[in-house]
Motif scaffolding. Structure first.
Motif, mmCIF file in Angstrom:
data_model
loop_
_atom_site.group_PDB
_atom_site.id
_atom_site.type_symbol
_atom_site.label_atom_id
_atom_site.label_comp_id
_atom_site.label_asym_id
_atom_site.label_seq_id
_atom_site.Cartn_x
_atom_site.Cartn_y
_atom_site.Cartn_z
ATOM 1 N N PHE A 238 0.854 -0.975 0.000
ATOM 2 C CA PHE A 238 0.000 0.000 0.000
ATOM 3 C C PHE A 238 0.910 1.039 0.000
ATOM 4 O O PHE A 238 1.384 0.551 -0.874
ATOM 5 C CB PHE A 238 -1.020 0.164 0.933
ATOM 6 N N SER B 125 7.453 0.735 4.595
ATOM 7 C CA SER B 125 7.161 0.300 3.232
ATOM 8 C C SER B 125 5.667 0.235 2.953
ATOM 9 O O SER B 125 5.256 -0.107 1.852
ATOM 10 C CB SER B 125 7.788 -1.074 2.970
ATOM 11 N N GLY B 126 4.849 0.566 3.956
ATOM 12 C CA GLY B 126 3.407 0.529 3.765
ATOM 13 C C GLY B 126 2.771 -0.803 4.108
ATOM 14 O O GLY B 126 1.587 -1.005 3.855
ATOM 15 N N LYS B 127 3.542 -1.722 4.702
ATOM 16 C CA LYS B 127 2.982 -3.008 5.104
ATOM 17 C C LYS B 127 2.384 -2.894 6.502
ATOM 18 O O LYS B 127 2.892 -2.149 7.344
ATOM 19 C CB LYS B 127 4.059 -4.097 5.095
ATOM 20 N N PRO B 128 1.318 -3.646 6.760
ATOM 21 C CA PRO B 128 0.739 -3.612 8.090
ATOM 22 C C PRO B 128 1.659 -4.281 9.097
ATOM 23 O O PRO B 128 2.394 -5.214 8.781
ATOM 24 C CB PRO B 128 -0.570 -4.400 7.931
ATOM 25 N N THR B 129 1.635 -3.791 10.327
ATOM 26 C CA THR B 129 2.410 -4.394 11.405
ATOM 27 C C THR B 129 1.473 -4.752 12.553
ATOM 28 O O THR B 129 0.373 -4.197 12.675
ATOM 29 C CB THR B 129 3.493 -3.441 11.934
ATOM 30 N N ILE B 130 1.914 -5.677 13.387
ATOM 31 C CA ILE B 130 1.117 -6.083 14.539
ATOM 32 C C ILE B 130 2.066 -6.387 15.692
ATOM 33 O O ILE B 130 3.138 -6.963 15.484
ATOM 34 C CB ILE B 130 0.244 -7.306 14.200
ATOM 35 N N LYS B 131 1.702 -5.961 16.881
ATOM 36 C CA LYS B 131 2.572 -6.159 18.044
ATOM 37 C C LYS B 131 1.710 -6.418 19.275
ATOM 38 O O LYS B 131 0.689 -5.758 19.483
ATOM 39 C CB LYS B 131 3.463 -4.940 18.267
ATOM 40 N N SER C 165 3.871 -13.454 8.967
ATOM 41 C CA SER C 165 2.860 -13.623 7.930
ATOM 42 C C SER C 165 2.564 -12.295 7.248
ATOM 43 O O SER C 165 2.493 -12.207 6.020
ATOM 44 C CB SER C 165 1.583 -14.202 8.524
ATOM 45 N N LEU C 166 2.422 -11.240 8.045
ATOM 46 C CA LEU C 166 2.131 -9.924 7.468
ATOM 47 C C LEU C 166 3.290 -9.415 6.621
ATOM 48 O O LEU C 166 3.085 -8.716 5.627
ATOM 49 C CB LEU C 166 1.827 -8.921 8.585
ATOM 50 N N SER C 167 4.504 -9.780 6.993
ATOM 51 C CA SER C 167 5.665 -9.297 6.246
ATOM 52 C C SER C 167 5.739 -9.899 4.847
ATOM 53 O O SER C 167 6.442 -9.390 3.977
ATOM 54 C CB SER C 167 6.956 -9.622 7.012
ATOM 55 N N THR C 168 4.998 -11.008 4.609
ATOM 56 C CA THR C 168 4.999 -11.626 3.277
ATOM 57 C C THR C 168 3.940 -11.021 2.352
ATOM 58 O O THR C 168 3.907 -11.340 1.168
ATOM 59 C CB THR C 168 4.752 -13.138 3.378
ATOM 60 N N ILE C 169 3.078 -10.189 2.920
ATOM 61 C CA ILE C 169 2.033 -9.589 2.085
ATOM 62 C C ILE C 169 2.660 -8.657 1.057
ATOM 63 O O ILE C 169 3.508 -7.830 1.382
ATOM 64 C CB ILE C 169 1.020 -8.814 2.953
ATOM 65 N N LYS C 170 2.241 -8.792 -0.169
ATOM 66 C CA LYS C 170 2.761 -7.941 -1.227
ATOM 67 C C LYS C 170 1.960 -6.641 -1.282
ATOM 68 O O LYS C 170 0.751 -6.661 -1.449
ATOM 69 C CB LYS C 170 2.674 -8.659 -2.578
ATOM 70 N N VAL C 171 2.669 -5.530 -1.116
ATOM 71 C CA VAL C 171 1.994 -4.243 -1.211
ATOM 72 C C VAL C 171 2.111 -3.685 -2.628
ATOM 73 O O VAL C 171 1.639 -2.582 -2.904
ATOM 74 C CB VAL C 171 2.573 -3.237 -0.196
#
Length: 500
Positions: free
Chosen positions: A14, A142-148, A205-211
């Motif tokens: 994104f 980079s516009g990728k979602p993160t979760i913590k 898993s989120l880090s593999t999402i293609k933006v």
């Protein structure tokens, strides 16, 4: 993969320049979170059942003991919920969790000159276990979602310890400590399991999402998050860039996304809104980089009675426009098409249309392969598009196409425009329309992950907006399928006039 299904889609699923409006918006409702909660409980249950507790050593009055082979049995999944907190935070809470732990124990008793040892099995029953963990959603550079994971707490009710083997009076010397030790170990393990699932499994898993999704050879679709997802009392919502760029040139389109239609209900798990802006940036880039060119020849038509012949016994361009047949007998006419403006997609209530303008230069190719200019047609047309979709892709097909022609720059004198209109309409119906429909079957990819599919979806066209209302289907072990990502016809089939 991990527990919060919703976050997988916040691609999934994104920004260099923040637009006033996004090109793509994703909303996950409470029903979506409830579904995520169900899957989360299943995943945690599987993880807990395979968790090993470490061996323990301790001592009581005159006795030393050890606990080993501590295995979790009879795990009772909790009653839990994922709730919307504030800003970009979620809270996962669970109660009424219960389980049993079986293991081995060994002891050594020593008092004065009295020494003896023994052992047996131990069973520990927990009830009324509860836990709570905060979850923060964000976005990286980079516009990728993160979760913590945030703070985690875990508590349990009464603990019952039962020993088998040995001397019963010995148990009383250390049974209370055993219950507290194992309870403390489990509570620590439980929070560790949850935090690890969030910080490691989910984030990986989120880090593999293609933006950025490649569309054909030259275009890319930008799915970067414009900001961290917003959390309200009713839903999570994320704004994505939703713009198509030329692969080697990230220059912005010279127009902004319009405001998209407002979502009026939250009955489905997920709401996906796509702006017409996405499609207009695609056609803008295609026009700017000369992709929208095509040469229509007899090779494309592949018909026995070729309408592009200049000499024929039935109907062909040589008879419809006699001066072509007379000046270029036994030849073939070619239509060299090129956009003069970027096509514009317009979405209104229930309708999607594309307006396009272009030039069509007609040439006669003689038997000796020489090419001779005839005249130019300034064309303007509109296409009504019918849309369908499956779990991952939007497909399009031509429902209606209308073209108006205006002949100019003729080298053969006045041209019968009605005859020409008939010829062009026939050529487009038999050649261009099937080509566009074939392109439409490739589809327009939706952001997703391997584990998630759209399910029970409704598709609506609203002002400036495509709205997809859908539920989710989680697939723990997905099978790889052939990609259906949109692919353009290779460049060598889009010949420009200069290459003829």
């Amino acid at each position: 993969m991990w527990l919060f299904i919703s976050v997988h889609v916040l691609c999934t699923l994104f920004s260099s320049i923040l637009a006033t409006n996004p090109g793509f918006r994703l909303r996950i409702t409470e029903d979506g979170l409830n579904y995520a909660n169900q899957v989360a409980v299943d995943l945690v249950t599987k993880k807990v059942k395979t968790t090993k507790l470490p061996d323990q050593n301790g001592e009581g009055k005159n006795v030393k003991y050890s606990l080993s082979n501590l295995d979790i049995r009879n795990f009772q999944p909790p009653t839990s919920s994922i709730t919307l907190a504030s800003e970009s935070d979620l809270q996962w809470k669970a109660t009424n969790l219960a389980l049993e732990i079986d293991g081995k124990f060994h002891y050594k008793y020593k008092k004065g000159f009295i020494k003896f040892s023994g052992g047996g099995s131990v069973n520990v029953k927990f009830s009324d276990i509860s836990f709570s963990v905060g979850v923060n959603l964000g976005v990286d550079g980079s516009g990728k979602p993160t979760i913590k994971a945030g703070k985690c707490s875990c508590d349990s009710g009464p603990v019952k310890v039962k020993f088998r083997g040995g001397l019963s009076w010995i148990y009383n010397l250390f049974s209370g400590k055993v219950g507290k030790i194992i309870a403390g170990q489990f509570q620590s393990k439980m929070c560790g399991i949850i935090q690890n699932l969030i910080d490691k499994n989910a984030q990986e898993s989120l880090s593999t999402i293609k933006v950025e999704v490649q569309l054909g050879e030259f275009l890319t679709l930008d799915y970067r998050l414009l900001a961290a997802p917003t959390v309200t009392s009713e839903y999570i919502e994320a704004d994505l860039k939703g713009e198509i760029f030329w692969k080697s040139d990230k220059s912005e389109a010279p127009f902004a996304p319009p405001a998209m239609a407002t979502i009026t209900d939250n009955k489905k798990m997920v709401y996906i809104t796509l702006s017409e802006y996405i499609f207009n940036t695609m056609t803008y880039q295609a026009h700017q980089h000369n992709i929208l060119v095509f040469n229509l020849t007899s090779q494309n038509i592949k018909a026995k009675n070729d309408a592009l012949n200049t000499t024929c016994t039935d109907i062909c361009i040589g008879k419809l426009i006699p001066q072509i047949g007379k000046s270029f007998p036994n030849s073939k006419v070619e239509l060299h098409m090129k956009s003069s403006k970027p096509p514009v997609t317009s979405i209104t209530d229930g309708h999607l249309g594309v307006a396009a303008e272009g030039d069509i230069d007609l040439y006669a190719r003689k038997p000796d392969k020489s090419l001779h200019y005839l005249f130019r047609i300034a064309g303007a047309g509109s296409i009504a598009v019918k849309l369908t979709m499956n779990e991952t892709v939007i497909h399009g097909s031509v429902e209606d196409m209308k073209i108006k022609l205006n002949v100019s720059k003729s080298s053969i004198g006045p041209v019968n425009e009605k005859a020409l209109q008939f010829l062009v309409d026939s050529a487009i119906k038999t050649t261009i329309t099937p080509m566009l429909n074939d392109l439409g079957t490739k589809g327009f990819p939706m952001p997703s992950t391997d584990n998630l599919k759209l399910n029970q979806f409704d598709f609506k066209l609203l002002q400036n907006t495509m709205l997809i209302e859908t539920n989710l289907k989680y697939i723990p072990e997905p099978t790889k399928t052939k990609s259906t990502v949109l692919k353009f016809v290779p460049r060598d089939r889009w010949k420009s006039i200069n290459n003829v």
